[in-house]
Every structure is written in C-alpha cells, then in structure tokens.
Scaffold this active site. Structure first.
Site, PDB file in Angstrom:
ATOM      1  N   LYS A  52       1.099  -1.052   0.091  1.00 28.85           N
ATOM      2  CA  LYS A  52      -0.356   0.319   0.185  1.00 28.85           C
ATOM      3  C   LYS A  52       1.299   1.420   0.174  1.00 28.85           C
ATOM      4  O   LYS A  52       2.028   1.702   0.403  1.00 28.85           O
ATOM      5  CB  LYS A  52      -0.949  -0.458   1.404  1.00 28.85           C
ATOM      6  CG  LYS A  52      -1.826  -1.395   1.070  1.00 28.85           C
ATOM      7  CD  LYS A  52      -2.937  -0.846   2.220  1.00 28.85           C
ATOM      8  CE  LYS A  52      -3.649  -2.617   2.150  1.00 28.85           C
ATOM      9  NZ  LYS A  52      -4.760  -2.843   3.743  1.00 28.85           N
ATOM     10  N   TYR A  92     -12.331  -2.640  -2.897  1.00 25.11           N
ATOM     11  CA  TYR A  92     -12.885  -3.392  -1.611  1.00 25.11           C
ATOM     12  C   TYR A  92     -13.908  -3.615  -1.557  1.00 25.11           C
ATOM     13  O   TYR A  92     -15.128  -2.986  -0.508  1.00 25.11           O
ATOM     14  CB  TYR A  92     -11.484  -1.806  -0.599  1.00 25.11           C
ATOM     15  CG  TYR A  92     -10.500  -2.657  -0.289  1.00 25.11           C
ATOM     16  CD1 TYR A  92     -10.319  -3.971   0.759  1.00 25.11           C
ATOM     17  CD2 TYR A  92      -9.287  -1.885  -0.291  1.00 25.11           C
ATOM     18  CE1 TYR A  92      -8.954  -3.834   1.058  1.00 25.11           C
ATOM     19  CE2 TYR A  92      -8.298  -1.781   0.479  1.00 25.11           C
ATOM     20  CZ  TYR A  92      -7.877  -2.808   0.927  1.00 25.11           C
ATOM     21  OH  TYR A  92      -7.051  -3.496   1.204  1.00 25.11           O
ATOM     22  N   ASN A 155      -1.672  -0.604   7.884  1.00 29.25           N
ATOM     23  CA  ASN A 155      -1.942  -1.524   7.592  1.00 29.25           C
ATOM     24  C   ASN A 155      -0.191  -2.063   6.662  1.00 29.25           C
ATOM     25  O   ASN A 155      -0.372  -3.053   6.381  1.00 29.25           O
ATOM     26  CB  ASN A 155      -1.837  -3.041   8.152  1.00 29.25           C
ATOM     27  CG  ASN A 155      -3.032  -2.760   7.338  1.00 29.25           C
ATOM     28  OD1 ASN A 155      -2.801  -2.443   6.564  1.00 29.25           O
ATOM     29  ND2 ASN A 155      -4.489  -3.395   7.702  1.00 29.25           N
ATOM     30  N   HIS A 158      -1.276  -5.557   1.997  1.00 30.69           N
ATOM     31  CA  HIS A 158      -3.101  -6.487   0.975  1.00 30.69           C
ATOM     32  C   HIS A 158      -1.919  -7.585   0.738  1.00 30.69           C
ATOM     33  O   HIS A 158      -1.307  -7.752  -0.071  1.00 30.69           O
ATOM     34  CB  HIS A 158      -4.074  -5.609   0.401  1.00 30.69           C
ATOM     35  CG  HIS A 158      -5.252  -7.094  -0.524  1.00 30.69           C
ATOM     36  ND1 HIS A 158      -6.219  -7.382  -0.019  1.00 30.69           N
ATOM     37  CD2 HIS A 158      -4.711  -7.305  -1.790  1.00 30.69           C
ATOM     38  CE1 HIS A 158      -6.940  -7.895  -0.486  1.00 30.69           C
ATOM     39  NE2 HIS A 158      -5.843  -8.126  -2.558  1.00 30.69           N
ATOM     40  N   GLU A 169      -8.616 -10.949  -8.054  1.00 28.88           N
ATOM     41  CA  GLU A 169      -8.096  -9.841  -7.553  1.00 28.88           C
ATOM     42  C   GLU A 169      -6.600  -9.397  -8.068  1.00 28.88           C
ATOM     43  O   GLU A 169      -5.759  -8.516  -9.414  1.00 28.88           O
ATOM     44  CB  GLU A 169      -7.481  -9.751  -6.499  1.00 28.88           C
ATOM     45  CG  GLU A 169      -8.278  -8.844  -5.421  1.00 28.88           C
ATOM     46  CD  GLU A 169      -7.749  -9.818  -3.743  1.00 28.88           C
ATOM     47  OE1 GLU A 169      -8.671  -9.034  -2.875  1.00 28.88           O
ATOM     48  OE2 GLU A 169      -6.696  -9.708  -4.314  1.00 28.88           O
TER      49      GLU A 169
HETATM   50  P1  RTP Z   1      -6.570  -6.495   2.679  1.00 32.21           P
HETATM   51  O1  RTP Z   1      -7.602  -6.666   3.102  1.00 32.21           O
HETATM   52  O2  RTP Z   1      -5.743  -5.016   3.258  1.00 32.21           O
HETATM   53  O3  RTP Z   1      -4.578  -7.773   3.572  1.00 32.21           O
HETATM   54  O4  RTP Z   1      -6.598  -6.196   5.003  1.00 32.21           O
HETATM   55  P2  RTP Z   1      -7.594  -7.708   5.201  1.00 32.21           P
HETATM   56  O5  RTP Z   1      -7.602  -8.529   4.522  1.00 32.21           O
HETATM   57  O6  RTP Z   1      -6.608  -8.479   6.901  1.00 32.21           O
HETATM   58  O7  RTP Z   1      -9.159  -6.606   5.914  1.00 32.21           O
HETATM   59  P3  RTP Z   1      -9.992  -6.616   5.523  1.00 32.21           P
HETATM   60  O8  RTP Z   1     -11.620  -6.836   6.979  1.00 32.21           O
HETATM   61  O9  RTP Z   1      -9.972  -6.705   4.321  1.00 32.21           O
HETATM   62  O10 RTP Z   1     -10.036  -5.085   5.413  1.00 32.21           O
HETATM   63  C1  RTP Z   1      -9.619  -4.010   4.560  1.00 32.21           C
HETATM   64  C2  RTP Z   1      -8.371  -3.055   4.987  1.00 32.21           C
HETATM   65  O11 RTP Z   1      -9.340  -2.276   5.592  1.00 32.21           O
HETATM   66  C3  RTP Z   1      -8.865  -1.419   6.490  1.00 32.21           C
HETATM   67  N1  RTP Z   1      -9.641  -1.594   8.303  1.00 32.21           N
HETATM   68  N2  RTP Z   1      -9.991  -0.550   8.835  1.00 32.21           N
HETATM   69  N3  RTP Z   1     -10.967   1.128  10.817  1.00 32.21           N
HETATM   70  C4  RTP Z   1     -10.834  -0.212  10.749  1.00 32.21           C
HETATM   71  O12 RTP Z   1     -11.921  -1.402  11.546  1.00 32.21           O
HETATM   72  C5  RTP Z   1     -11.029  -1.624   9.862  1.00 32.21           C
HETATM   73  N4  RTP Z   1     -10.833  -1.735   9.136  1.00 32.21           N
HETATM   74  C6  RTP Z   1      -9.918  -2.832   8.288  1.00 32.21           C
HETATM   75  C7  RTP Z   1      -7.123  -2.164   6.826  1.00 32.21           C
HETATM   76  O13 RTP Z   1      -6.305  -1.510   6.338  1.00 32.21           O
HETATM   77  C8  RTP Z   1      -7.749  -3.201   6.200  1.00 32.21           C
HETATM   78  O14 RTP Z   1      -6.051  -3.902   5.638  1.00 32.21           O
HETATM   79 MG    MG Z   2      -9.018  -7.997   3.352  1.00 33.28          MG
END
Ligand code: RTP
Ligand code: MG
Length: 194
Positions: A52, A92, A155, A158, A169
C-alpha cells in the site's frame, strides 16, 4: 476388477505431482483420465499481494518482497501504479458498507502502490500468515505487519484471503500478458519431487 477409490486418488495425486513439469494442464488431464480430480492449487496457486502507499513511502518495498522470495515463492507479476479511487473501490468492494470504506479507498488511491502476483504451494493462506492480522498490534512478531506496522489504517500490505478472491483480484489488477509463466530453477531445491 474393482479398484478402490483411495487407490485411484493416490495414483492420480502421484501422477499429478510427477507431471508438474508438464504444467497444471497435464495434472488435470491425468486426473480426468483416472476419473478423479487432482487439485491444481499446488505449486501453481497464485495470490495477489499489494504494498500500500504507506509501504512505498516508508521504503519497505524491498524488505517485503524479500520475505516472499526467501520463503521460496515465485514472483510472476509486478508493477507500480497509482490506483484511481474507482479502482480502490472495486478492489475493496466487499467492504463498501463499512464505515471506514471512504477513508480506506481514499488512502489506497492517494499514491503509488506495488501490485504483485506470487505463485507457489498454498501461497494464499501462507501469504496471509506471513502478513499477520489486520490490526498490526494483534500481529505476532515475525509477521510483516507485526514487525513493520502499528495501526490498522496504515498496515502496509494487502493479501488475497482465498484462492477465489485471488483470481478475481489478479484479473482486476493485471492483464494476462503482464503475468509471466516461467520455470524457476530453484523449485528443485524448494519442493519435493520436482
Ligand atoms: P487487506 O484486505 O488489506 O489485506 O486487509 P485484511 O484482509 O487484513 O482486512 P480487511 O477486513 O479486508 O480490511 C481491509 C483493510 O481495511 C482497513 N480496515 N480498517 N478501521 C477499521 O476497523 C478497519 N478495518 C479494516 C485496513 O487497512 C485493512 O487492511
Ligand atoms: Mg482483506
């Protein structure tokens, strides 16, 4: 003479493994010939991994790529791109109803990202394990987020969360001609029976 299904499965799996050099098609054809299914998600499984804007700005691109390389995974696609807001929203899309969606998509489209496709056995699940939890504070030391990040909104990386998501994707971010099919000679030293 009836041949036990378990024997056919084992034979198909064996043949599939040893036809690896001929590619996934060979393994699938073997499975079909034996009337069973050979999983093609082995060494040809692919995951979409994206560094990112925060990872790019912080100069963490090389460090993160090195972790996937050192693990033994094969890089088959890589490009730097500044995503449009529309692209970030498409990526997303499953989070569209979440309150953080506008901030998340604005952040992703705020600067260059590094989009990659990594290939290898179990790479989707292992990639997620290497990345760590969504919240870096909940990520174990040794993981990418656990070592290199602190807050959820920054973070740095992705990773696809399933083989099906990975396919979608990869299709969203890459043209087929941007993906490279090649034999990595190191595979002999990374996998068994290759
Ligand atoms: P990613 O898709 O980026 O690999 O992250 P992930 O699977 O670990 O988490 P996901 O639930 O898919 O969320 C995508 C990205 O959204 C942001 N996020 N913010 N503020 C919040 O509660 C929150 N939750 C998620 C994070 O940048 C996350 O990586
Ligand atoms: Mg995710």
């Amino acid at each position: 003479m009836a041949v036990p299904t378990s024997f056919l499965s084992r034979a198909a799996a064996y043949a599939g493994r040893h036809l690896f050099r001929a590619g996934a098609f060979g393994a699938m054809a073997t499975g079909a010939a034996l009337g069973t299914t050979v999983a093609c998600a082995d060494a040809t499984e692919r995951s979409f991994i994206m560094l990112k804007p925060d990872a790019v700005q912080r100069g963490l691109v090389g460090e993160i790529i090195q972790r996937f390389e050192k693990r033994g995974y094969k890089l088959v696609g890589l490009k730097q791109v500044t995503p449009t807001l529309d692209m970030a929203k498409r990526h997303y899309h499953d989070l569209a109803a979440r309150p953080f969606f506008p901030a998340l998509t604005e952040f992703l489209s705020s600067g260059p990202v590094v989009a990659m496709v990594w290939e290898g056995e179990d790479v989707v699940k292992q990639g997620r394990a290497m990345i760590g939890a969504t919240n870096p504070l909940a990520s174990a030391p040794g993981t990418i987020r656990g070592d290199l990040a602190i807050v959820t909104g920054k973070n740095i990386i992705h990773g696809s969360d399933s083989v099906e998501t990975a396919k979608a994707e990869i299709e969203l971010w890459f043209d087929n001609k941007e993906l490279n099919n090649y034999t990595a000679n190191a595979a002999t030293w990374i996998y068994e029976g290759k």
